[in-house]
Write a protein that holds these residues in place. Structure first.
Motif, PDB file in Angstrom:
ATOM      1  N   ALA A  42     -34.691   7.260  43.479  1.00 53.33           N
ATOM      2  CA  ALA A  42     -34.301   7.218  42.066  1.00 53.33           C
ATOM      3  C   ALA A  42     -33.909   8.602  41.592  1.00 53.33           C
ATOM      4  CB  ALA A  42     -35.438   6.673  41.209  1.00 53.33           C
ATOM      5  N   VAL A  43     -32.988   8.624  40.651  1.00 53.34           N
ATOM      6  CA  VAL A  43     -32.569   9.849  39.975  1.00 53.34           C
ATOM      7  C   VAL A  43     -32.899   9.684  38.498  1.00 53.34           C
ATOM      8  CG1 VAL A  43     -30.616  11.293  39.308  1.00 53.34           C
ATOM      9  CG2 VAL A  43     -30.725  10.318  41.616  1.00 53.34           C
ATOM     10  N   VAL A  44     -33.608  10.652  37.942  1.00 52.90           N
ATOM     11  CA  VAL A  44     -33.930  10.641  36.517  1.00 52.90           C
ATOM     12  C   VAL A  44     -33.056  11.677  35.830  1.00 52.90           C
ATOM     13  CG1 VAL A  44     -35.694  11.039  34.760  1.00 52.90           C
ATOM     14  CG2 VAL A  44     -36.311   9.933  36.918  1.00 52.90           C
ATOM     15  N   SER A  45     -32.294  11.261  34.830  1.00 49.52           N
ATOM     16  CA  SER A  45     -31.506  12.205  34.058  1.00 49.52           C
ATOM     17  C   SER A  45     -32.236  12.554  32.767  1.00 49.52           C
ATOM     18  CB  SER A  45     -30.120  11.655  33.725  1.00 49.52           C
ATOM     19  OG  SER A  45     -29.425  12.589  32.904  1.00 49.52           O
ATOM     20  N   ALA A  46     -32.721  13.791  32.711  1.00 49.49           N
ATOM     21  CA  ALA A  46     -33.323  14.326  31.493  1.00 49.49           C
ATOM     22  C   ALA A  46     -32.357  15.324  30.856  1.00 49.49           C
ATOM     23  CB  ALA A  46     -34.659  14.982  31.803  1.00 49.49           C
ATOM     24  N   PHE A  47     -31.076  15.101  31.119  1.00 51.39           N
ATOM     25  CA  PHE A  47     -30.021  15.966  30.592  1.00 51.39           C
ATOM     26  C   PHE A  47     -29.994  15.904  29.069  1.00 51.39           C
ATOM     27  CE2 PHE A  47     -25.656  16.009  28.910  1.00 51.39           C
ATOM     28  CZ  PHE A  47     -25.233  17.271  29.304  1.00 51.39           C
ATOM     29  N   GLY A  48     -29.763  17.051  28.456  1.00 48.97           N
ATOM     30  CA  GLY A  48     -29.655  17.094  27.010  1.00 48.97           C
ATOM     31  C   GLY A  48     -28.447  17.898  26.562  1.00 48.97           C
ATOM     32  N   ALA A  49     -27.836  17.517  25.468  1.00 49.57           N
ATOM     33  CA  ALA A  49     -26.724  18.258  24.871  1.00 49.57           C
ATOM     34  C   ALA A  49     -26.949  18.246  23.362  1.00 49.57           C
ATOM     35  CB  ALA A  49     -25.394  17.610  25.229  1.00 49.57           C
ATOM     36  N   PHE A  50     -27.044  19.427  22.766  1.00 51.39           N
ATOM     37  CA  PHE A  50     -27.547  19.499  21.396  1.00 51.39           C
ATOM     38  C   PHE A  50     -26.644  20.253  20.432  1.00 51.39           C
ATOM     39  CE2 PHE A  50     -31.172  19.272  24.353  1.00 51.39           C
ATOM     40  CZ  PHE A  50     -31.683  18.042  23.967  1.00 51.39           C
ATOM     41  N   THR A  51     -25.398  20.496  20.838  1.00 52.37           N
ATOM     42  CA  THR A  51     -24.442  21.158  19.951  1.00 52.37           C
ATOM     43  C   THR A  51     -23.224  20.257  19.784  1.00 52.37           C
ATOM     44  OG1 THR A  51     -23.392  22.313  21.800  1.00 52.37           O
ATOM     45  CG2 THR A  51     -25.189  23.449  20.677  1.00 52.37           C
ATOM     46  N   PRO A  52     -22.544  20.347  18.644  1.00 55.09           N
ATOM     47  CA  PRO A  52     -21.411  19.445  18.393  1.00 55.09           C
ATOM     48  C   PRO A  52     -20.367  19.440  19.503  1.00 55.09           C
ATOM     49  CG  PRO A  52     -22.003  20.582  16.380  1.00 55.09           C
ATOM     50  CD  PRO A  52     -22.838  21.196  17.456  1.00 55.09           C
ATOM     51  N   GLU A  53     -20.089  20.598  20.082  1.00 53.13           N
ATOM     52  CA  GLU A  53     -19.059  20.647  21.118  1.00 53.13           C
ATOM     53  C   GLU A  53     -19.511  19.997  22.426  1.00 53.13           C
ATOM     54  OE1 GLU A  53     -21.068  24.754  20.995  1.00 53.13           O
ATOM     55  OE2 GLU A  53     -20.367  23.238  19.575  1.00 53.13           O
ATOM     56  N   THR A  54     -20.821  19.864  22.624  1.00 49.96           N
ATOM     57  CA  THR A  54     -21.322  19.244  23.858  1.00 49.96           C
ATOM     58  C   THR A  54     -21.791  17.807  23.664  1.00 49.96           C
ATOM     59  OG1 THR A  54     -23.576  20.112  23.525  1.00 49.96           O
ATOM     60  CG2 THR A  54     -22.039  21.475  24.804  1.00 49.96           C
ATOM     61  N   PHE A  55     -21.818  17.306  22.434  1.00 46.77           N
ATOM     62  CA  PHE A  55     -22.282  15.932  22.195  1.00 46.77           C
ATOM     63  C   PHE A  55     -21.573  14.889  23.076  1.00 46.77           C
ATOM     64  CE2 PHE A  55     -23.898  16.813  17.606  1.00 46.77           C
ATOM     65  CZ  PHE A  55     -25.117  17.234  18.117  1.00 46.77           C
ATOM     66  N   PRO A  56     -20.248  15.013  23.316  1.00 49.45           N
ATOM     67  CA  PRO A  56     -19.590  14.014  24.172  1.00 49.45           C
ATOM     68  C   PRO A  56     -20.168  13.936  25.582  1.00 49.45           C
ATOM     69  CG  PRO A  56     -17.956  15.241  22.913  1.00 49.45           C
ATOM     70  CD  PRO A  56     -19.269  15.942  22.710  1.00 49.45           C
ATOM     71  N   GLN A  57     -20.893  14.964  26.004  1.00 46.09           N
ATOM     72  CA  GLN A  57     -21.468  14.964  27.341  1.00 46.09           C
ATOM     73  C   GLN A  57     -22.584  13.919  27.498  1.00 46.09           C
ATOM     74  OE1 GLN A  57     -22.597  18.988  28.351  1.00 46.09           O
ATOM     75  NE2 GLN A  57     -20.496  19.732  28.242  1.00 46.09           N
ATOM     76  N   HIS A  58     -23.082  13.392  26.391  1.00 45.14           N
ATOM     77  CA  HIS A  58     -24.043  12.288  26.506  1.00 45.14           C
ATOM     78  C   HIS A  58     -23.371  11.066  27.128  1.00 45.14           C
ATOM     79  CE1 HIS A  58     -27.565  14.020  24.604  1.00 45.14           C
ATOM     80  NE2 HIS A  58     -26.769  14.566  23.710  1.00 45.14           N
ATOM     81  N   THR A  59     -22.077  10.960  26.952  1.00 52.51           N
ATOM     82  CA  THR A  59     -21.314   9.894  27.603  1.00 52.51           C
ATOM     83  C   THR A  59     -20.771  10.348  28.953  1.00 52.51           C
ATOM     84  OG1 THR A  59     -20.687   8.840  25.512  1.00 52.51           O
ATOM     85  CG2 THR A  59     -19.298   8.393  27.428  1.00 52.51           C
ATOM     86  N   THR A  60     -20.124  11.499  28.985  1.00 55.12           N
ATOM     87  CA  THR A  60     -19.467  11.932  30.224  1.00 55.12           C
ATOM     88  C   THR A  60     -20.464  12.209  31.343  1.00 55.12           C
ATOM     89  OG1 THR A  60     -19.387  14.228  29.424  1.00 55.12           O
ATOM     90  CG2 THR A  60     -17.443  12.827  29.035  1.00 55.12           C
ATOM     91  N   SER A  61     -21.675  12.643  30.994  1.00 53.63           N
ATOM     92  CA  SER A  61     -22.686  12.876  32.038  1.00 53.63           C
ATOM     93  C   SER A  61     -23.077  11.570  32.712  1.00 53.63           C
ATOM     94  CB  SER A  61     -23.927  13.549  31.439  1.00 53.63           C
ATOM     95  OG  SER A  61     -24.574  12.703  30.503  1.00 53.63           O
ATOM     96  N   LEU A  62     -23.227  10.524  31.924  1.00 51.82           N
ATOM     97  CA  LEU A  62     -23.596   9.224  32.499  1.00 51.82           C
ATOM     98  C   LEU A  62     -22.426   8.618  33.255  1.00 51.82           C
ATOM     99  CD1 LEU A  62     -25.752   7.764  29.588  1.00 51.82           C
ATOM    100  CD2 LEU A  62     -26.525   8.824  31.716  1.00 51.82           C
TER     101      LEU A  62
END
Length: 209
Positions: free
Chosen positions: A60-80
């Motif tokens: 299993a892989v657990v993603s505890a990735f976080g993005a907390f600035t407006p310019e990185t918010f899209p990474q909540h989608t692109t990371s997945l």
């Protein structure tokens, strides 16, 4: 089990690694900088640079990735999108540390918590971004994923109780009318799901008793 934790240096990541190691699992921290977790193995690499070979052989892989600035918010989608693309058809499970804002406030699953009038405005952009990430994940059929939302009040400073309430898509409170959980208790719930594989291709939520 053989686990990888992406974002293992973050507060949630460190708690999940600690819980998994304490249970005897073999854990690899995937981090961009030097490892600060208790993981036995380390892969220093950016999430978006990961390739299928990097994640081969993990249960299993657990993603505890976080993005907390407006310019990185899209990474909540692109990371997945990236993780599911390189895990597709591999048999390796993906578990995601989610957010509470995407939980529904009605049994008809129409309105999400972040869309309600009383939701804090400061957290709206982050919650909306995380909700979009979950929506994208729901379309993935060739990866065995599970998305775990914490309680609305999710704090590293809260004590570890060793217990939690397991819920589903709908925002839930405990007997005291609270939606709160510590990072340590969330980590217990996460590793329980890693071990049990009880909720394939589903979102669940957890809160403290």
């Amino acid at each position: 089990m053989k686990l990888a934790v992406i974002g293992a240096n973050g507060q949630a990541g460190q708690a999940i690694v600690a819980e998994a190691v304490a249970r005897g699992h073999e854990v690899t921290a995937i981090v961009r900088s030097s490892n600060q977790s208790q993981a036995q193995e380390v892969l220093q690499k950016d999430l978006f640079a990961l390739e299928a070979a990097d994640l081969a052989g993990f249960d299993a892989v657990v993603s505890a990735f976080g993005a907390f600035t407006p310019e990185t918010f899209p990474q909540h989608t692109t990371s997945l999108e990236h993780l599911t693309a390189i895990l597709a058809g591999s048999g390796t499970r993906l578990l995601v540390v989610g957010g509470a804002g995407s939980l529904y406030v009605d049994e008809s699953l129409t309105t999400q918590l972040y869309q309600t009038p009383d939701f804090p405005a400061d957290y709206f952009p982050l919650a909306e971004a995380m909700s979009k990430g979950l929506a994208a994940l729901r379309n993935v059929k060739d990866v065995n994923w599970t998305y775990i939302s914490p309680a609305a009040d999710f704090e590293v400073a809260y004590p570890k109780t060793g217990d939690y309430i397991l819920a589903g898509e709908v925002f839930t409170v405990n007997e005291a009318g609270e939606s709160k959980i510590s990072y340590a208790d969330y980590a217990i719930a996460m590793v329980d799901e890693v071990e049990a594989a009880a909720h394939p291709q589903a979102r669940i939520s957890v809160l403290g008793k």
